[in-house]
Design an enzyme around this catalytic site. Structure first.
Site, mmCIF file in Angstrom:
data_model
loop_
_atom_site.group_PDB
_atom_site.id
_atom_site.type_symbol
_atom_site.label_atom_id
_atom_site.label_comp_id
_atom_site.label_asym_id
_atom_site.label_seq_id
_atom_site.Cartn_x
_atom_site.Cartn_y
_atom_site.Cartn_z
ATOM 1 N N GLY A 24 7.508 1.236 44.611
ATOM 2 C CA GLY A 24 7.664 2.260 45.119
ATOM 3 C C GLY A 24 8.109 3.570 44.096
ATOM 4 N N ARG A 76 0.206 -6.951 66.121
ATOM 5 C CA ARG A 76 1.017 -5.799 65.800
ATOM 6 C C ARG A 76 1.634 -4.553 67.276
ATOM 7 N NH1 ARG A 76 -2.334 -3.165 62.121
ATOM 8 N NH2 ARG A 76 -4.122 -4.440 62.421
ATOM 9 N N LEU A 104 -1.852 0.790 60.624
ATOM 10 C CA LEU A 104 -0.725 1.518 62.106
ATOM 11 C C LEU A 104 -1.882 1.327 63.386
ATOM 12 C CD1 LEU A 104 1.011 3.509 59.704
ATOM 13 C CD2 LEU A 104 1.906 1.287 61.221
ATOM 14 N N ASN A 118 0.300 10.226 55.246
ATOM 15 C CA ASN A 118 -0.227 8.671 53.816
ATOM 16 C C ASN A 118 -0.762 9.708 52.102
ATOM 17 O OD1 ASN A 118 -1.066 6.530 53.539
ATOM 18 N ND2 ASN A 118 -2.735 6.598 53.515
ATOM 19 N N ASP A 156 -7.949 6.114 56.584
ATOM 20 C CA ASP A 156 -8.249 6.983 55.397
ATOM 21 C C ASP A 156 -8.715 8.053 56.716
ATOM 22 O OD1 ASP A 156 -6.758 5.604 53.577
ATOM 23 O OD2 ASP A 156 -7.750 4.868 53.474
HETATM 24 C C1 GRF Z 1 -0.175 5.098 45.344
HETATM 25 O O1 GRF Z 1 -1.360 4.448 44.425
HETATM 26 C C2 GRF Z 1 -0.994 4.932 46.584
HETATM 27 O O2 GRF Z 1 -2.256 6.201 46.524
HETATM 28 C C3 GRF Z 1 -1.247 3.831 47.654
HETATM 29 O O3 GRF Z 1 0.066 3.163 47.052
HETATM 30 C C4 GRF Z 1 0.287 3.437 45.796
HETATM 31 C C5 GRF Z 1 1.369 3.337 46.102
HETATM 32 O O4 GRF Z 1 2.571 3.082 44.855
HETATM 33 N N1 GRF Z 1 -1.688 3.857 48.542
HETATM 34 P P1 GRF Z 1 4.392 2.163 44.435
HETATM 35 O O5 GRF Z 1 4.157 1.124 45.329
HETATM 36 O O6 GRF Z 1 4.488 4.249 44.981
HETATM 37 O O7 GRF Z 1 4.438 2.183 43.370
#
Ligand code: GRF
Length: 227
Positions: A24, A76, A104, A118, A156
């Site tokens: 996070g 899912r 998702l 994202n 993505d």
């Molecule tokens: C980020 O590097 C993002 O690009 C990837 O997951 C990571 C999340 O990091 N999808 P954090 O949990 O916010 O530290």
């Protein structure tokens, strides 16, 4: 680059729900920027993994924090139906995936068309999927970065909104590059939220429009445009 003046007035903060699965640090960058005036309101944080750092950060900031453990659902669609029910309770303007490590399905993505973004740690369309930092180093790239994109049902694969770049240094490992890329993401993602809150970036139609025109290529966040 997004035209930065005149400074638009934001009457209502952008209400966001953040979905995450881990540490996070991106969420923390939103919290920090919100505290220094970014016009967002983080109405809830939801994790699909129990007891992760992101939930602790939300609780510390007094943001409603929920876990919906995907492993407790038979499939899912059932998991995503529960997720949708919880998210919709908060009536967010935008759903922000910030390290959410779960693919998702169409049911979910269609429900939030134009409202789901994202961040992916690569210069899309390069390196979709996992292990992006290692793959960029092994390919001999001299440059890496991160991309914020609209989410579609292709992994993505949605339209890229904005990117930030950084050099790959001699001696970089997947770990050092991951760390330096994350530092850049903490600048990029809050900045994109600001553009959306200020309604300079509009996603509702599924085609990102910036300052009134469809975005032809991703906005590149330059070091002097941060903040
Ligand atoms: C980020 O590097 C993002 O690009 C990837 O997951 C990571 C999340 O990091 N999808 P954090 O949990 O916010 O530290």
């Amino acid at each position: 680059m997004v035209n930065r003046s005149p400074i638009p007035v934001v009457d209502m903060p952008l209400k966001i729900v953040v979905l995450l699965s881990g540490e996070g640090t991106l969420l923390q960058s939103f919290i920090n920027r919100q505290q220094s005036g970014l016009p967002i309101e983080i109405v809830a944080v939801i994790s699909n993994r129990p007891n992760v750092g992101g939930l602790a950060r939300a609780q510390k900031a007094e943001i409603p924090a929920h876990e919906i453990d995907h492993k407790l659902f038979p499939d899912r669609p059932t998991f995503e139906a529960a997720l949708i029910k919880l998210i919709d309770f908060y009536k967010p303007d935008l759903i922000v995936l910030a390290g959410f490590m779960r693919i998702l399905g169409e049911q979910f993505v269609d429900h939030y068309q134009g409202k789901l973004i994202n961040i992916h740690p690569a210069l899309l369309p390069k390196y979709k999927g996992l292990d992006t930092h290692r793959r960029a180093i092994e390919a001999g790239d001299t440059e890496h970065g991160s991309s914020v994109h609209l989410v579609t049902s292709e992994l993505d694969g949605g339209p890229v909104i904005a990117q930030i770049k950084l050099p790959i240094l001699p001696g970089d490992t997947a770990e050092t590059l991951t760390e330096r890329t994350k530092q850049k993401e903490h600048l990029l993602y809050p900045e994109v939220l600001r553009w959306i809150a200020e309604k300079r970036l509009v996603l509702a139609t599924g085609t990102p429009c910036c300052d009134g025109a469809p975005l032809k290529s991703p906005v590149i966040l330059e070091p002097d445009s941060e903040g």
